[in-house]
Motif scaffolding. Structure first.
Motif, PDB file in Angstrom:
ATOM      1  N   PHE A 105      46.586   0.716  72.562  1.00  0.00           N
ATOM      2  CA  PHE A 105      46.559   2.147  72.836  1.00  0.00           C
ATOM      3  C   PHE A 105      46.777   2.922  71.542  1.00  0.00           C
ATOM      4  CE2 PHE A 105      48.335   0.012  76.561  1.00  0.00           C
ATOM      5  CZ  PHE A 105      47.430   0.417  77.543  1.00  0.00           C
ATOM      6  N   GLN A 106      46.006   3.951  71.364  1.00  0.00           N
ATOM      7  CA  GLN A 106      46.263   4.915  70.304  1.00  0.00           C
ATOM      8  C   GLN A 106      47.082   6.020  70.951  1.00  0.00           C
ATOM      9  OE1 GLN A 106      45.301   4.589  67.068  1.00  0.00           O
ATOM     10  NE2 GLN A 106      46.361   6.463  66.474  1.00  0.00           N
ATOM     11  N   VAL A 107      48.378   6.016  70.684  1.00  0.00           N
ATOM     12  CA  VAL A 107      49.266   7.005  71.293  1.00  0.00           C
ATOM     13  C   VAL A 107      49.151   8.297  70.494  1.00  0.00           C
ATOM     14  CG1 VAL A 107      51.637   7.532  71.959  1.00  0.00           C
ATOM     15  CG2 VAL A 107      50.809   5.166  72.055  1.00  0.00           C
ATOM     16  N   GLY A 108      48.649   9.337  71.165  1.00  0.00           N
ATOM     17  CA  GLY A 108      48.408  10.595  70.471  1.00  0.00           C
ATOM     18  C   GLY A 108      49.574  11.559  70.517  1.00  0.00           C
ATOM     19  N   LYS A 109      49.767  12.210  71.672  1.00  0.00           N
ATOM     20  CA  LYS A 109      50.807  13.231  71.774  1.00  0.00           C
ATOM     21  C   LYS A 109      51.285  13.342  73.214  1.00  0.00           C
ATOM     22  CE  LYS A 109      47.357  16.909  72.412  1.00  0.00           C
ATOM     23  NZ  LYS A 109      46.829  18.193  71.879  1.00  0.00           N
ATOM     24  N   ILE A 110      52.468  13.938  73.367  1.00  0.00           N
ATOM     25  CA  ILE A 110      53.032  14.199  74.685  1.00  0.00           C
ATOM     26  C   ILE A 110      53.545  15.626  74.688  1.00  0.00           C
ATOM     27  CG2 ILE A 110      55.317  13.300  74.066  1.00  0.00           C
ATOM     28  CD1 ILE A 110      55.553  12.280  76.966  1.00  0.00           C
ATOM     29  N   GLY A 111      53.293  16.349  75.791  1.00  0.00           N
ATOM     30  CA  GLY A 111      53.615  17.767  75.831  1.00  0.00           C
ATOM     31  C   GLY A 111      54.803  18.115  76.708  1.00  0.00           C
ATOM     32  N   PHE A 112      55.566  19.140  76.268  1.00  0.00           N
ATOM     33  CA  PHE A 112      56.696  19.677  77.026  1.00  0.00           C
ATOM     34  C   PHE A 112      56.637  21.201  76.977  1.00  0.00           C
ATOM     35  CE2 PHE A 112      58.026  15.472  75.673  1.00  0.00           C
ATOM     36  CZ  PHE A 112      58.543  14.946  76.847  1.00  0.00           C
ATOM     37  N   LYS A 113      57.099  21.842  78.040  1.00  0.00           N
ATOM     38  CA  LYS A 113      56.999  23.299  78.126  1.00  0.00           C
ATOM     39  C   LYS A 113      57.912  24.005  77.124  1.00  0.00           C
ATOM     40  CE  LYS A 113      60.259  23.500  82.036  1.00  0.00           C
ATOM     41  NZ  LYS A 113      60.427  23.926  83.452  1.00  0.00           N
ATOM     42  N   ASP A 137      64.944  10.824  67.370  1.00  0.00           N
ATOM     43  CA  ASP A 137      64.132   9.597  67.450  1.00  0.00           C
ATOM     44  C   ASP A 137      63.314   9.495  68.746  1.00  0.00           C
ATOM     45  OD1 ASP A 137      65.094   8.852  65.011  1.00  0.00           O
ATOM     46  OD2 ASP A 137      66.558   7.415  65.770  1.00  0.00           O
ATOM     47  N   PRO A 138      62.499  10.497  69.046  1.00  0.00           N
ATOM     48  CA  PRO A 138      61.653  10.389  70.247  1.00  0.00           C
ATOM     49  C   PRO A 138      60.603   9.292  70.076  1.00  0.00           C
ATOM     50  CG  PRO A 138      61.001  12.290  68.938  1.00  0.00           C
ATOM     51  CD  PRO A 138      62.250  11.741  68.307  1.00  0.00           C
ATOM     52  N   THR A 139      60.527   8.371  71.028  1.00  0.00           N
ATOM     53  CA  THR A 139      59.601   7.241  70.944  1.00  0.00           C
ATOM     54  C   THR A 139      58.925   7.018  72.290  1.00  0.00           C
ATOM     55  OG1 THR A 139      61.301   5.630  71.535  1.00  0.00           O
ATOM     56  CG2 THR A 139      60.993   6.072  69.188  1.00  0.00           C
ATOM     57  N   ILE A 140      57.849   6.242  72.279  1.00  0.00           N
ATOM     58  CA  ILE A 140      57.158   5.824  73.487  1.00  0.00           C
ATOM     59  C   ILE A 140      57.289   4.306  73.602  1.00  0.00           C
ATOM     60  CG2 ILE A 140      54.943   5.621  74.678  1.00  0.00           C
ATOM     61  CD1 ILE A 140      55.782   8.453  74.652  1.00  0.00           C
ATOM     62  N   ALA A 180      54.364  22.878  68.102  1.00  0.00           N
ATOM     63  CA  ALA A 180      54.230  23.712  69.301  1.00  0.00           C
ATOM     64  C   ALA A 180      54.886  22.993  70.483  1.00  0.00           C
ATOM     65  CB  ALA A 180      52.772  24.046  69.569  1.00  0.00           C
ATOM     66  N   LYS A 181      54.123  22.691  71.532  1.00  0.00           N
ATOM     67  CA  LYS A 181      54.672  22.049  72.726  1.00  0.00           C
ATOM     68  C   LYS A 181      54.579  20.529  72.680  1.00  0.00           C
ATOM     69  CE  LYS A 181      53.587  25.927  75.818  1.00  0.00           C
ATOM     70  NZ  LYS A 181      52.880  26.348  77.055  1.00  0.00           N
ATOM     71  N   TYR A 182      54.125  19.972  71.578  1.00  0.00           N
ATOM     72  CA  TYR A 182      53.824  18.542  71.546  1.00  0.00           C
ATOM     73  C   TYR A 182      54.640  17.771  70.517  1.00  0.00           C
ATOM     74  CZ  TYR A 182      49.772  19.737  74.400  1.00  0.00           C
ATOM     75  OH  TYR A 182      48.970  20.183  75.420  1.00  0.00           O
ATOM     76  N   THR A 195      56.780  18.041  85.494  1.00  0.00           N
ATOM     77  CA  THR A 195      56.500  19.459  85.317  1.00  0.00           C
ATOM     78  C   THR A 195      55.191  19.812  86.027  1.00  0.00           C
ATOM     79  OG1 THR A 195      56.042  21.217  83.705  1.00  0.00           O
ATOM     80  CG2 THR A 195      55.320  19.014  83.128  1.00  0.00           C
ATOM     81  N   VAL A 196      55.106  21.058  86.482  1.00  0.00           N
ATOM     82  CA  VAL A 196      53.858  21.516  87.112  1.00  0.00           C
ATOM     83  C   VAL A 196      52.904  22.074  86.065  1.00  0.00           C
ATOM     84  CG1 VAL A 196      54.961  22.004  89.320  1.00  0.00           C
ATOM     85  CG2 VAL A 196      54.887  23.801  87.568  1.00  0.00           C
ATOM     86  N   LYS A 197      53.387  22.201  84.841  1.00  0.00           N
ATOM     87  CA  LYS A 197      52.542  22.676  83.747  1.00  0.00           C
ATOM     88  C   LYS A 197      51.522  21.598  83.392  1.00  0.00           C
ATOM     89  CE  LYS A 197      54.994  26.469  82.930  1.00  0.00           C
ATOM     90  NZ  LYS A 197      54.467  27.848  82.998  1.00  0.00           N
ATOM     91  N   PRO A 198      50.365  22.009  82.865  1.00  0.00           N
ATOM     92  CA  PRO A 198      49.335  21.033  82.457  1.00  0.00           C
ATOM     93  C   PRO A 198      49.709  20.340  81.146  1.00  0.00           C
ATOM     94  CG  PRO A 198      48.606  23.239  81.924  1.00  0.00           C
ATOM     95  CD  PRO A 198      49.907  23.401  82.672  1.00  0.00           C
ATOM     96  N   LEU A 199      50.784  19.553  81.191  1.00  0.00           N
ATOM     97  CA  LEU A 199      51.273  18.843  80.017  1.00  0.00           C
ATOM     98  C   LEU A 199      51.310  17.354  80.332  1.00  0.00           C
ATOM     99  CD1 LEU A 199      54.171  21.296  79.139  1.00  0.00           C
ATOM    100  CD2 LEU A 199      51.988  21.084  77.930  1.00  0.00           C
ATOM    101  N   TYR A 200      50.780  16.533  79.404  1.00  0.00           N
ATOM    102  CA  TYR A 200      50.573  15.123  79.701  1.00  0.00           C
ATOM    103  C   TYR A 200      50.858  14.251  78.474  1.00  0.00           C
ATOM    104  CZ  TYR A 200      47.740  17.619  83.167  1.00  0.00           C
ATOM    105  OH  TYR A 200      47.304  18.488  84.132  1.00  0.00           O
ATOM    106  N   LEU A 201      50.755  12.934  78.691  1.00  0.00           N
ATOM    107  CA  LEU A 201      50.715  11.985  77.579  1.00  0.00           C
ATOM    108  C   LEU A 201      49.252  11.700  77.283  1.00  0.00           C
ATOM    109  CD1 LEU A 201      51.953   9.923  75.581  1.00  0.00           C
ATOM    110  CD2 LEU A 201      51.871   8.236  77.427  1.00  0.00           C
ATOM    111  N   HIS A 202      48.852  11.907  76.049  1.00  0.00           N
ATOM    112  CA  HIS A 202      47.464  11.704  75.640  1.00  0.00           C
ATOM    113  C   HIS A 202      47.343  10.397  74.866  1.00  0.00           C
ATOM    114  CE1 HIS A 202      46.161  15.947  76.499  1.00  0.00           C
ATOM    115  NE2 HIS A 202      47.474  16.115  76.434  1.00  0.00           N
TER     116      HIS A 202
END
Length: 354
Positions: A212-220, A228-231, A256-258, A332-339
């Motif tokens: 997997f190419q882990v791109g970004k994850i979004g938060f409101k 140390d945020p990790t996946i 920003a949000k990511y 979250t109900v916001k359109p934020l995901y793990l890409h």
């Protein structure tokens, strides 16, 4: 003939040789420890495994030497505990375990190492939480007595020499260990987690790898500050973890949000080894200083049937993780995901891609 000097020949007195202070020893251990924790954090697991084991042996051997006559009982006990924890971490990496002593535990030990010979720091890890068989193996490998700081005695010279020269091979990789592997037993792991999983078999030479190419994850919250945020990614089947966890490095930046990772990882199981009905779970974690451990903030998953080359956008769910994927609650109900981008390829290679 040449006259001999009347000055007496000066011989070196061993007692006058400069003595290495315990503070100097502690500083050297601290430097080495920080280096191996950094290796561990960057995913250099094999190098970290060997370095943890080597440093554990050095510290353990030192606790059985004459120098300890100047140590306090607390210093000696904490040094032995430190050696045991380093060995346990080495064994955990070797097993590919997920629920034993962790990188977060190692980070929590840095203050202890810093204060080892400066008054002491409260030891943050309760070794009573460790499985008895794991603890016994670690002490045997380090030639330590059953109780830390009590009746310390020296191993015979032959045994100590063997530990120094062959510490990585001692006990590590023994097939007999499988019967007592804590990941096969019921009950809690080192951090109170549920049962772990046996490491998966290595992919066959002609099987297809899963990466997997882990791109970004979004938060409101655009101002979210995390350490140390990790996946972490692993395979689940039948409600249980069936493979070895693979972790990213900490996020490269927060924009920003990511949280941006932009990092490639590969699973230890081939596509053919991941059974239908299984899934890949992704946990977003961060380090909590007040609890001295990594904490899961949210999670998501990708079904085995969706493992196809190309981009994927995964919904985020509230913790705790449900390996059966039955009890799902949106984070979250916001359109934020793990890409991510799914990469199915040829040839086995587990770990990070560089």
């Amino acid at each position: 003939s040449r006259e001999r000097s009347s000055l007496p020949l000066r011989r070196k007195n061993p007692a006058m040789a400069p003595q290495v202070t315990k503070q100097a020893v502690g500083n050297k251990w601290l430097k080495d420890f920080k280096n191996v924790v950094e290796m561990d954090g960057w995913g250099q697991r094999e190098e970290a495994r060997e370095s943890y084991a080597g440093l554990a042996a050095i510290i353990a051997n030192k606790t059985m030497g004459d120098e300890t006559s100047t140590w306090t009982e607390r210093e000696a006990v904490n040094a032995e505990r430190m050696a045991i924890c380093l060995r346990l971490r080495s064994d955990e990496i070797r097993r590919g375990g997920m629920h034993g002593i962790s990188l977060a535990n190692m980070k929590a030990l840095v203050p202890v190492m810093e204060q080892l010979f400066r008054g002491g720091e409260k030891f943050p890890i309760d070794l009573k939480s460790v499985d008895d068989a794991d603890l016994a193996r670690a002490k045997t490998a380090l030639c330590l007595p059953p109780k830390a700081g009590v009746s310390r005695g020296r191993c015979d010279a032959k045994t100590l020499q063997q530990r120094r020269q062959d510490v990585v091979e001692t006990i590590i990789g023994s097939d007999d260990e499988d019967e007592n592997d804590p990941h096969d037993r019921k009950g809690k792991g080192f951090l109170g987690s549920p049962d772990g999983a046996r490491p998966a078999d290595k992919p066959k030479p002609h099987s297809r790898s899963v990466g997997f190419q882990v791109g970004k994850i979004g938060f409101k919250d655009e101002n979210l500050q995390l350490v140390d945020p990790t996946i972490s990614a692993y395979v689940v089947a039948g409600g249980k973890v069936t493979g070895v966890q693979v972790d990213t490095s900490p996020a490269q930046k927060h924009q920003a949000k990511y949280f941006i990772f932009d990092e490639a990882i590969k699973m230890t199981q081939s596509l053919e080894a991941i059974a239908p009905g299984s899934a890949i779970v992704f946990e977003f974690k961060h380090f909590k200083k007040d609890k001295n451990k990594m904490s899961t903030k949210c999670w998501c998953f990708l079904e085995r049937e969706d493992l196809k080359n190309g981009p994927a956008v995964l919904e985020l769910y509230k913790k705790p993780v449900d390996p059966k994927r039955k009890k799902l609650s949106l984070f979250t109900v916001k359109p934020l995901y793990l890409h991510i981008d799914v990469e199915i390829g040829d040839g086995p290679h587990a770990g990070k891609l560089y």
